[in-house]
Every structure is written in C-alpha cells, then in structure tokens.
Write an enzyme that holds these catalytic residues in place. Structure first.
Site, PDB file in Angstrom:
ATOM      1  N   HIS A   1      -2.570  -1.308   5.695  1.00 44.39           N
ATOM      2  CA  HIS A   1      -2.681   0.090   6.094  1.00 44.39           C
ATOM      3  C   HIS A   1      -4.154   0.450   6.287  1.00 44.39           C
ATOM      4  O   HIS A   1      -4.540   1.046   7.288  1.00 44.39           O
ATOM      5  CB  HIS A   1      -2.042   0.982   5.032  1.00 44.39           C
ATOM      6  CG  HIS A   1      -2.153   2.441   5.315  1.00 44.39           C
ATOM      7  ND1 HIS A   1      -1.414   3.061   6.291  1.00 44.39           N
ATOM      8  CD2 HIS A   1      -2.919   3.406   4.764  1.00 44.39           C
ATOM      9  CE1 HIS A   1      -1.711   4.345   6.329  1.00 44.39           C
ATOM     10  NE2 HIS A   1      -2.630   4.573   5.416  1.00 44.39           N
TER      11      HIS A   1
ATOM     12  N   ARG B   1       2.363  -2.771  12.525  1.00 42.55           N
ATOM     13  CA  ARG B   1       1.035  -2.934  11.925  1.00 42.55           C
ATOM     14  C   ARG B   1       0.954  -4.313  11.304  1.00 42.55           C
ATOM     15  O   ARG B   1       1.523  -4.567  10.250  1.00 42.55           O
ATOM     16  CB  ARG B   1       0.805  -1.844  10.878  1.00 42.55           C
ATOM     17  CG  ARG B   1      -0.396  -2.141   9.985  1.00 42.55           C
ATOM     18  CD  ARG B   1      -0.774  -0.987   9.095  1.00 42.55           C
ATOM     19  NE  ARG B   1       0.264  -0.468   8.241  1.00 42.55           N
ATOM     20  CZ  ARG B   1       0.630  -0.979   7.063  1.00 42.55           C
ATOM     21  NH1 ARG B   1       0.070  -2.093   6.615  1.00 42.55           N
ATOM     22  NH2 ARG B   1       1.556  -0.383   6.343  1.00 42.55           N
TER      23      ARG B   1
ATOM     24  N   TYR C   1       4.379  -5.337  -0.768  1.00 41.15           N
ATOM     25  CA  TYR C   1       5.587  -4.585  -0.412  1.00 41.15           C
ATOM     26  C   TYR C   1       6.255  -5.062   0.880  1.00 41.15           C
ATOM     27  O   TYR C   1       7.384  -4.696   1.164  1.00 41.15           O
ATOM     28  CB  TYR C   1       5.254  -3.097  -0.273  1.00 41.15           C
ATOM     29  CG  TYR C   1       4.162  -2.765   0.729  1.00 41.15           C
ATOM     30  CD1 TYR C   1       4.416  -2.703   2.096  1.00 41.15           C
ATOM     31  CD2 TYR C   1       2.860  -2.527   0.298  1.00 41.15           C
ATOM     32  CE1 TYR C   1       3.412  -2.406   3.004  1.00 41.15           C
ATOM     33  CE2 TYR C   1       1.849  -2.226   1.204  1.00 41.15           C
ATOM     34  CZ  TYR C   1       2.128  -2.159   2.557  1.00 41.15           C
ATOM     35  OH  TYR C   1       1.136  -1.865   3.454  1.00 41.15           O
TER      36      TYR C   1
END
Length: 371
Positions: A270, A266, A279
C-alpha cells in the site's frame, strides 16, 4: 418481485464483466462500445503509451529504492496500475484539471511533471511536489477521498463560468466507502457538474479486500446517484483510454458527471510502510502477474510487427535516464532551516507568531545541547 442478484466475491474472477480491447495474452478483440473511441490510435501512439508505462514503472521502482535508502519518508507504489493511470491521463485535454490521491504518479508524469516533482513531497521539502498551476493537477491528497469534493467544487466553478474544461478526480476502491466520495457524487449529479470520477479498483484498501466492502461492482453504485458509469479492465491501456474519452466527452458536453471503475491490481505494498505478505495470498499476486499491463501491450505490438528489441532497449534506456535524473534531484535537494516554517505566514510582523518562533527556537536548541 426483485430480480435475483448474485454477489461478487472476487473481482479477479469477474473481469469478464469489464469492458476490454486487449486480452491478458495480448490479443485484440472487437468491442463495439469502445472501438469507435480509439479509431485514431495508430502504432506510433501505441508505442508512446507503452513507453509511458515503462517509464512510469521505472520511476516507481526508483521511488521505492530511494525510500528504502532513507532519502524519502514514504512512497506509495503504483506498480500494476500503469495502464489505468497512463490510459486515462493521456485522454485529458490540456485545460482539464486533475484532483489526485497520493498514488497517481503516472498521472502527474503524463501531465508533464519534472524529475524532482515525484519526490519533493515524499521527502518533506518546501511546497507541493509539483506546481499545480503548471501541471493543472492539485497537490497529492493524503486524506482518503477528500479530493473528490475538491473536484466537484472546481467543476461547479467551471459550469458557472461556462468554461470548456472538465475536473477529474482519482481515488481507490477503499475511498468509495468514505462519505466524502458519496457526498461528492450527490452534489455532482444534482448540479450536473462537469466532473469525471475515476475509481482505481486495485483490490486492496490497505489490508482490506475489495470483496469485503463491496459485494457488487463498484461501478454499479454511480447510477444510483444518477451518474452513468463504465467498468473497464484497468490493465488494458486501450480500454482505459477509450473509457476516459467517453467520460470526458459526456462531462464536457454538459451532460453532467461520469464514472469509471478500472479493475486493476496493486502489485506492491500500500505504501513502503506496509507489508502485504501479512494479508495477501501469494497465489493471488502471481495470478495478477499474468495480467501485467506492460507485457500485454508488448505482446500485442510484437504480434502486429510494431515492436522490436531495439525499440525496447531504447525505451528502457529512456526510463533509466528519467530515474537517474530523479535520483540526482532528490539527493541534491536542500532542506530549509526549521525556523523557516514561520516565513510568509503573515504579510506583516505578528507578535503571536514571533512568540511561537522563539518557543520553537528554544525547543530546537535543546537538541544542540544534547550533542
């Protein structure tokens, strides 16, 4: 004595364990297991797959832009996952039925979605984003993994009716830790349901890395349920097409469910409500840019003399045209009046519903009095 098993700590470093036809630098390599499954794919079909991926990326970019401009409440990007979605979806037969998660923009595109279909749900308008009956794709599912149970239930119906269909469900690596997915696999295996499970391992379940929740390849779980599986390079559109053909043939021939783990990435957040820089290490993102699925196929096509600048320009123009129509559809949508939410709930007038309508109308009126 049990065999020695080495845990996987980083699937990005473990891609050699995934089946592949095109290397990241666009070289075609022999694959005895997959080559026979795509022996019919000619240069024209390869260019069509390339066009699909370019259009999908442009749709995705427009979706993000519309959300940032306040036209959509949310958008779930799929940049980087184009090969997995297009490759698997283009293997489907017209009669097959798909049960997606919320990120399968490429799947509904391949099944014939119209420009407004991509944004309707994310804008909060009436109805599903698309017509499930026309596309043979269930509404996008927000609840993680729930669609896997729906797919197996549908597949059991296929088996009872003796239909020549397959149910297909898509989910991410994070969903494999949900009970729904595991329960679906138990039922599918027990009743030999004609269903294909497609796990898009994009490395991040929101902010949790896949290595934290799965110490071994996710595809290795399926055989424990009695389901054959294949692990493929999810950024190789040819490998994804071949793997899906294998899985569909297995399920359609009465042998029961099949499982695919497509190892991809990805590239974006998200959803547009997420900030992956909090992160995800920047160097990991850059490493995956070198595995870009579109660039990989472009390099291969150029190498065999089947792609030129004129074709690329035409493809980009087509993608821009789809995005333009998608934007126009989004901006032209007319939102129903709030009280219309009560329309069609019951066939006949209902006192309880009338009371709720009056209460809601009174609530809405409080906002008018504050203006």
């Amino acid at each position: 004595m049990s065999p020695q098993i080495t845990p996987i700590v980083d699937t990005a470093q473990d891609l050699e364990l995934a089946e592949r036809i095109l290397t990241p630098d666009g070289a075609r390599i022999p694959n005895p297991q997959l080559d026979r499954l795509i022996s019919d794919v000619d240069p024209a079909q390869l260019r069509a797959l390339h066009r699909d991926m370019v259009v999908l990326r442009r749709i995705d970019t427009e979706g993000v832009a519309l959300q940032r401009q306040g036209q959509l409440g949310l958008w779930a990007p799929c940049q980087g996952q184009e090969a997995t979605q297009i490759g698997t979806a283009r293997a489907l037969a017209p009669q097959d039925f798909v049960f997606p998660s919320y990120r399968e923009t490429g799947v509904i595109y391949a099944r014939g979605a119209q420009p407004g279909d991509y944004v309707r749900m994310w804008r909060g308008e009436e109805g599903a984003g698309h017509d499930p009956a026309a596309l043979r794709v269930a509404p996008l599912q927000i609840i993680i993994g729930a669609q896997s149970l729906h797919a197996v239930g549908y597949a059991l119906g296929i088996r009872l009716e003796g239909a020549h269909e397959v149910a297909v469900t898509y989910f991410g690596d994070g969903a494999t830790s949900q009970g729904d997915v595991n329960e679906a696999m138990i039922f599918a295996a027990s009743y030999r349901a004609p269903v294909v499970f497609v796990c898009q391992n994009n490395h991040w379940a929101i902010s949790e890395p896949v290595a934290l929740q799965s110490q071994y390849p996710i595809a290795g779980r399926a055989p424990g349920f009695g389901i054959p599986s294949m692990r493929v390079d999810g950024n190789d559109v040819l490998a994804c097409l071949a793997a899906m053909r294998w899985a569909l043939d297995h399920a359609r021939s009465g042998k029961g469910p099949a499982y695919i783990e497509a190892v991809t990435y990805r590239m974006g957040p998200h959803t547009t409500a997420d900030d992956p820089t909090r992160y995800r290490p920047a160097e990991e993102l850059e490493a995956w840019r070198d595995r870009d699925p579109i660039a990989r196929l472009e390099t291969y096509l150029r190498g065999i003399g089947e792609l030129d600048d004129e074709h690329l320009a035409e493809t980009q123009a087509a993608a821009d045209a789809v995005a333009k129509e998608m934007r126009a559809e989004c901006l032209g949508m007319v939102t129903r009046e709030p009280l219309a939410v009560f329309d069609g709930v019951y066939a006949e007038p209902h006192a309880g519903l009338d009371r709720q309508r009056d209460e809601y109308a009174a609530y809405l009126a409080t906002f008018e009095s504050e203006v």
